[in-house]
Design a protein around this motif. Structure first.
Motif: not given
Length: 387
Positions: A164-189
């Motif tokens: 999910f993006s929270f860049g300048l023109i995106k919904t609910n913008t924080a001007v910059r930033g993203a949330i990455i949800n990673i299902k596998d714990p090892a891959l997340h680490t």
């Protein structure tokens, strides 16, 4: 002139972000509050997260990634930069989905992953796509940069990576930033460790983005926007290029040099604040705007009509004469555009066009401006019907 859209950030949140920056200058904190969640990771951008995950997966050179054939250019550059091959899958212009049958037929022994990109605020039906991916042991990426909808959609729980993006023109913008949800714990680490090795984005860089956002927010006030457009036109400037200079997230050619940073602490704090205080009403008002306009215009204009989970981040229609339509709407006070998004269509030279495939050449983005009055909504539908 009615602006093409709005920034989804309040003046209060902008000033809060500026406060965070100055607080970080005078009382820098040594530890980030990046949210030690077993799935979520805060990154500088969706581009950053996608690049990090590809680094962690380390697919063999020449491996194939099936991709929705419409995305921003940088996503295709990142795939190529990892010595991987993008295999394009067309998007149906009425459902804004990709075909499960076309997906399965495109899979080869070299296929390692699929990148599903939700477009325009519409949300694809992904269950069948993911079932096929599981059958062939493919990694599933969901690019939800244009499809943030608060609690209405948080990605398919079976997807391996949801971005999910929270860049300048995106919904609910924080001007910059993203949330990455990673299902596998090892891959997340693995990905989290790589992210922590990046240098932090300079706080002054984020502060400049906040001031730029404040300027854009001011410019999208209706009266000021009208004057800004008139000045640009009188000065012989390309209005689209002027706006792009304010809103482009990562200008320049070396995308990897720009994205391989961690967000600074003020960026993280503002993003977390925006997530905690998101107003679901913003999505409802956008959907209502679309419902007030689209049912009352000729069917030839319409795309995405069969998508049942559309949140209308932007409001595109199709026209046989897009430039004339844009000129007509602007002359009547509505800022329509062909460049409300930096999307491109990626396809092999041998690709045979299908009438039901979504293309970008004839799209016109109507103003997705929730503050538009009922009178102006009626006027816009009348103009479209008369054109």
């Amino acid at each position: 002139m009615i602006p093409r859209g709005k920034l989804y950030i309040s003046n209060k949140d902008l000033f809060t972000g500026i406060y965070y920056c100055f607080a970080d200058y005078f009382r820098p904190q040594k530890t980030d509050i990046a949210g030690k969640n077993d799935k979520k990771l805060i990154c500088l951008s969706v581009r950053t997260g996608f690049d990090l995950v590809l680094n962690a997966l380390d697919f063999p050179a020449g491996s194939e990634i099936l991709v929705t054939d419409i995305n921003i250019p940088d996503m295709f550059k990142i795939i190529a930069g990892h010595n991987l091959t993008a295999i394009a899958l067309p998007v149906n212009k009425q459902t804004l989905n990709i075909s499960p049958a076309e997906l399965e037929s495109a899979i080869t022994p070299n296929t390692k992953a699929i990148l599903i990109t939700h477009l325009f605020g519409a949300i694809m039906d992904t269950d069948e796509l993911i079932a096929i991916a599981r059958k062939y042991n493919l990694i599933v990426f969901e690019d939800c940069a244009q499809a943030y909808a608060g609690n209405l959609y948080e990605g398919n729980p079976e997807s391996d990576v949801v971005m999910f993006s929270f860049g300048l023109i995106k919904t609910n913008t924080a001007v910059r930033g993203a949330i990455i949800n990673i299902k596998d714990p090892a891959l997340h680490t693995n990905v989290s460790t790589r992210n922590e090795q990046y240098h932090k984005q300079d706080t002054s860089s984020f502060l400049k983005k906040l001031f730029k956002a404040a300027l854009v927010k001011l410019l999208t006030t209706r009266a000021i926007y009208t004057g800004f457009y008139s000045l640009a036109k009188a000065g012989g400037k390309d209005f689209e290029e002027v706006l792009a200079g304010f809103t482009k997230g990562f200008p320049g050619d070396d995308i990897f040099k720009q994205i391989r940073y961690r967000p600074c602490l003020p960026n993280i704090k503002l993003l977390q604040k925006k997530l905690d205080n998101f107003k679901q009403h913003d999505i409802a008002t956008r959907i209502q705007l679309a419902n007030d306009i689209l049912p009352h215009i000729p069917n030839d204009y319409k795309i995405g009509t069969l998508n049942t989970k559309h949140t209308y981040w932007v409001l595109p229609v199709e026209s046989n004469d897009p430039l004339r339509l844009i000129s007509y709407l602007r002359s009547n006070g509505f800022d329509a555009s062909q460049k409300a998004s930096s999307l491109v269509k990626y396809s092999a030279p041998s690709t045979v066009a299908n009438a039901q495939d979504l293309t970008l050449d004839n799209l016109v983005y109507l103003p997705a401006y929730p503050a538009m009055s009922k009178q102006d909504r009626n006027k816009l539908t009348k103009l479209l019907s008369e054109f």
